[in-house]
Scaffold this motif. Sequence first.
Motif, mmCIF file in Angstrom:
data_model
loop_
_atom_site.group_PDB
_atom_site.id
_atom_site.type_symbol
_atom_site.label_atom_id
_atom_site.label_comp_id
_atom_site.label_asym_id
_atom_site.label_seq_id
_atom_site.Cartn_x
_atom_site.Cartn_y
_atom_site.Cartn_z
ATOM 1 N N LEU A 99 -3.399 -1.542 -0.010
ATOM 2 C CA LEU A 99 -4.186 -0.697 -0.901
ATOM 3 C C LEU A 99 -3.365 0.483 -1.414
ATOM 4 N N PHE A 100 -2.714 1.198 -0.496
ATOM 5 C CA PHE A 100 -1.987 2.405 -0.895
ATOM 6 C C PHE A 100 -0.707 2.082 -1.669
ATOM 7 N N ILE A 101 -0.112 0.934 -1.402
ATOM 8 C CA ILE A 101 1.053 0.529 -2.189
ATOM 9 C C ILE A 101 0.626 0.172 -3.614
ATOM 10 N N TRP A 102 -0.445 -0.618 -3.727
ATOM 11 C CA TRP A 102 -0.803 -1.148 -5.038
ATOM 12 C C TRP A 102 -1.385 -0.077 -5.962
ATOM 13 N N ILE A 103 -2.146 0.881 -5.432
ATOM 14 C CA ILE A 103 -2.704 1.905 -6.317
ATOM 15 C C ILE A 103 -1.603 2.837 -6.843
ATOM 16 N N ASN A 104 -0.440 2.814 -6.187
ATOM 17 C CA ASN A 104 0.661 3.686 -6.603
ATOM 18 C C ASN A 104 1.872 2.921 -7.131
#
Length: 502
Positions: free
Chosen positions: A327-332
């Motif tokens: 989640l945190f990789i893909w949103i950024n």
Amino acid sequence: MFIFAYLKEVLMGIVIRQSIKGTFVNYVGAFIGFLTTMFVVTKFLKPEEIGLTKVIYEVSFLFASLAQLGTSASAMRFFPYFRDPEKNNNGFFFYLLLMPSVGTVIFLFLYYLFRDPITDFFIHNSSLFVDYYNYAGILIVFLVFWIVFEIYSNLLMRIVVPKLIREVGVRLMLVAIYFLYAFHYLNLNGFVMAYVFVYGIALVLTLLYVSRIGTLSLKHDFSFVNKPLRIKILKYTLFLIAGALGGTIINQLDIFMVSSQMGLSFTGIYTIAFYMAAMIEMPARSMTAISSPIAAAALKEGDLAKANELYKKVSLHQFIAGSTLFLFIWINIDNIFAIIPNGTTYEAGKWVVFFIALSKLVSVTFGFGGTLISFSRYYYWGLYFTFFLTGLTIYTNYLLIPRLGMTGAALATFITCLISYSWQQWIVLKKVKGNPYTIGIVKQIFLILFLLGVDIILPSWSSNPFVDIFYRTSVIILLWIYLTYRLKISDEMSLLLRKYIK
């Protein structure tokens, strides 16, 4: 019963302490690796040079895995038969070294015997690898015995220091080499040589640690390995070797095919993207390493209920950790490419990150099921599984790389993982009654999908990627904490959150 309960508490205490420490080390290493890969490697190395080191390592790792002759899984499965600290574990260390030593001789011979067909595979688009073919032969030896000593440390329920060496020590040594090369203290030959010998230093450090926590005596008594046990070990190991011959190449096939069909520059871009996605499996390494000996002991005693309980907990918590990292990789993801040096070059690997990340999520959720099968009396199913997986991997890569390039290789990996782990889970369910599914996994899936939707509708406050990363991550992480607490996805995590929230 009291003694069993006491031993269970002691073992679970060790598991928790070692897992927490191991996970902390993993994340320290991941942080160092992230900074190194994103801001040092991409700045000072050309994509072709990144691809060269990746291919050297992957070729070496492939042959090193084969040369172990099934030692990793075999040692985990049969160590409970030998365990006796007062009797030098009945010569277990001697047997632990015996098979890899024989395997190293065999596969080094094959590595040089088949030099021409191996180099022909790379020579058209990745000819630079051919110039450094011999360096991979040295690295094969280092990797074989480094892995063996790590296995021995895991069996002794000590995973932290070997992880410190692997995740932190190796990365710091590589950083030093990258800077020496960047500032022209090393030429390309010296850089590749130093790169290889970093793993030799890691081997020596791990050996020194293992010598402090356990006995390294080669004394053994052949009579201890009686005929029934000897037949059981040999039969199990032969199946593992056959499976390794068919299946070990799976994890490296995408790198090899991108290198041979597209060139080392594309391999370098693929490597950077793959690294981002690979961070998803970092928490799983600690939990799997420390849980595997417990699963082996439970299955040795025929305690399927205990093994299945462990499977559920391992799968749930590895999925929670992996999906949250995704989640945190893909949103950024766009911001990450915007801030790394030469990001416009590496942005071509954006969808490689996505599909490799999904494949890692499937792997961390269902991978422990394969561990259960390998430690049970149905281990021979692993042979059928690996041959099926090998064929599927080769077919999907040949089908998709010419059409979609690097993204095709990543998509092929995801499709292969989805199909193969579905089949593996069917085997686990039928043979050892293993079932990882819990309501917590369903809740986590909906939570991640909801938060991805929230990210899409979040207004953009700044064109500065650093500010946008902070803004998006802050909003999503606060929502994640609140919803994880309210949804009670995991009892253990709820207790932890309740403690810190209060």
